[in-house]
Enzyme design. Structure first.
Site, short mmCIF file in Angstrom:
data_model
loop_
_atom_site.label_atom_id
_atom_site.label_comp_id
_atom_site.label_asym_id
_atom_site.label_seq_id
_atom_site.Cartn_x
_atom_site.Cartn_y
_atom_site.Cartn_z
N ASN A 1 -4.43 1.13 -4.51
CA ASN A 1 -4.06 0.54 -3.22
C ASN A 1 -3.83 -0.95 -3.46
O ASN A 1 -4.79 -1.70 -3.57
CB ASN A 1 -5.20 0.78 -2.21
CG ASN A 1 -4.96 0.07 -0.89
OD1 ASN A 1 -3.85 -0.42 -0.64
ND2 ASN A 1 -5.98 0.00 -0.06
N TRP A 2 -2.57 -1.31 -3.54
CA TRP A 2 -2.25 -2.70 -3.88
C TRP A 2 -2.48 -3.66 -2.71
O TRP A 2 -2.42 -4.87 -2.88
CB TRP A 2 -0.80 -2.81 -4.35
CG TRP A 2 -0.51 -2.13 -5.66
CD1 TRP A 2 -1.33 -1.27 -6.36
CD2 TRP A 2 0.68 -2.27 -6.45
NE1 TRP A 2 -0.71 -0.86 -7.52
CE2 TRP A 2 0.53 -1.45 -7.59
CE3 TRP A 2 1.88 -2.98 -6.29
CZ2 TRP A 2 1.52 -1.35 -8.58
CZ3 TRP A 2 2.86 -2.87 -7.25
CH2 TRP A 2 2.67 -2.06 -8.39
N GLU B 1 -14.86 5.36 1.70
CA GLU B 1 -14.94 3.96 1.27
C GLU B 1 -15.96 3.22 2.13
O GLU B 1 -15.64 2.76 3.23
CB GLU B 1 -13.57 3.28 1.42
CG GLU B 1 -12.48 3.93 0.61
CD GLU B 1 -11.33 2.97 0.37
OE1 GLU B 1 -11.09 2.61 -0.78
OE2 GLU B 1 -10.69 2.55 1.35
N SER C 1 -14.91 -1.11 -4.90
CA SER C 1 -15.30 -1.75 -6.16
C SER C 1 -15.45 -0.75 -7.31
O SER C 1 -16.35 -0.89 -8.13
CB SER C 1 -16.58 -2.58 -5.99
OG SER C 1 -16.37 -3.60 -5.01
N GLY D 1 -8.86 -3.92 -5.96
CA GLY D 1 -8.76 -5.03 -6.91
C GLY D 1 -8.40 -4.62 -8.34
O GLY D 1 -7.52 -5.21 -8.96
P1 PGA Z 1 -11.65 -2.46 -3.92
O1 PGA Z 1 -10.81 -1.82 -2.71
O2 PGA Z 1 -11.47 -1.51 -5.10
O3 PGA Z 1 -11.03 -3.80 -4.17
O4 PGA Z 1 -13.06 -2.53 -3.48
C1 PGA Z 1 -10.80 -0.45 -2.48
C2 PGA Z 1 -9.97 -0.16 -1.23
O5 PGA Z 1 -10.05 -0.92 -0.27
O6 PGA Z 1 -9.23 0.85 -1.17
#
Ligand code: PGA
Length: 250
Positions: free
Chosen positions: A9-10, A167, A212, A234
């Site tokens: 997910n950019w 999430e 994360s 990220g």
């Molecule tokens: P993150 O984002 O890997 O930067 O925590 C995950 C997301 O929001 O899909």
């Protein structure tokens, strides 16, 4: 057996110019690897170059939102047909950032998910509790509400196309990952709910973990019985870390 699915997910990152380079790097690093399904979800303006960039590879294309109407006066929104013409097969629906900053509700998540399915797109429906909700002991209540309302009205073949993403909001972009036990506990809870809603089809529905996820925790998380992949923010913005996570799912 559920084939694992890792999606990048950019968010609001990468111009088309930058996207072209990143897609090329990911494609080269993955080679023909297809033991894990890999999907890129760039911003709308990058779909054009991403579609070209993934040609001839097993990489799939996703978008970050879709409107429930086919067309019309909905400034700033995008339709399923527009996405499909650019080779999109998956679409993220109800990401916590949409819920937090853009007024997305369980009801609009449901409308978007159903419209995606009706148009032949596969929705990645996101659910997750806030830190305050976890601390108040209401994680399961929140997740149950989001799952039931977000998936209301799904039937038959819809279940085969559905992907869910758990999430926890406190883990997104914070570097604070849920432990594999914390994540598995919620994934198992979601699976149980899905059995009630979808019957036997529940065992085929992939549930991604997001928040994360990194190369050094991906294998442990995806090694849990009900964690069927990852939704990566990220770490999806660099080819090396993203590809390492995709391969950790094998
Ligand atoms: P993150 O984002 O890997 O930067 O925590 C995950 C997301 O929001 O899909």
């Amino acid at each position: 057996m559920r084939k694992k699915i890792v999606a990048g997910n950019w968010k609001m990152n990468k111009t088309a110019h930058e996207a072209k380079a990143l897609v090329a790097e990911i494609k080269a690093a993955l080679g023909g690897f297809d033991a894990v399904e890999c999907v890129l979800c760039p911003p709308f303006t990058d779909l054009w170059v991403a579609q070209d960039g993934i040609a001839g590879s097993p990489i799939g294309l996703g978008a970050q939102n879709v409107h429930w109407e086919k067309s019309g006066a909905f400034t700033g929104e995008i339709s399923a047909d527009m996405l499909k013409e650019k080779g999109v097969t998956y679409v993220i629906v109800g990401h916590s950032e949409r819920r937090q900053y853009f007024g997305e509700t369980d009801a609009t998540v449901n409308r978007r998910a159903r419209a995606a399915l009706a148009a032949g797109l596969k929705p990645i429906v996101c659910v997750g509790e806030l830190l305050a909700e976890r601390e108040a002991g209401s994680t399961f209540t929140v997740i149950e509400r989001q799952v039931r309302a977000g998936l209301e009205g799904l039937t038959g073949a819809d279940w085969e196309k559905l992907v869910l993403a758990y999430e926890p909001v406190w883990a997104i972009g914070t570097g604070k990952t849920a432990t594999s036990a914390q994540a598995q506990e919620v994934h198992a809870f979601i699976r149980k709910l899905l059995r009630e809603l979808a019957g036997a089809a529940a065992d085929g529905i992939r549930i991604q973990y997001g928040g994360s996820m990194k190369p050094d925790n991906a294998r442990e998380l995806m090694g849990q019985p009900d964690i069927d992949g990852g939704l990566i923010g990220g770490a999806a913005l660099q080819a090396a870390s993203f590809v390492a996570i995709v391969k950790a799912g094998a």
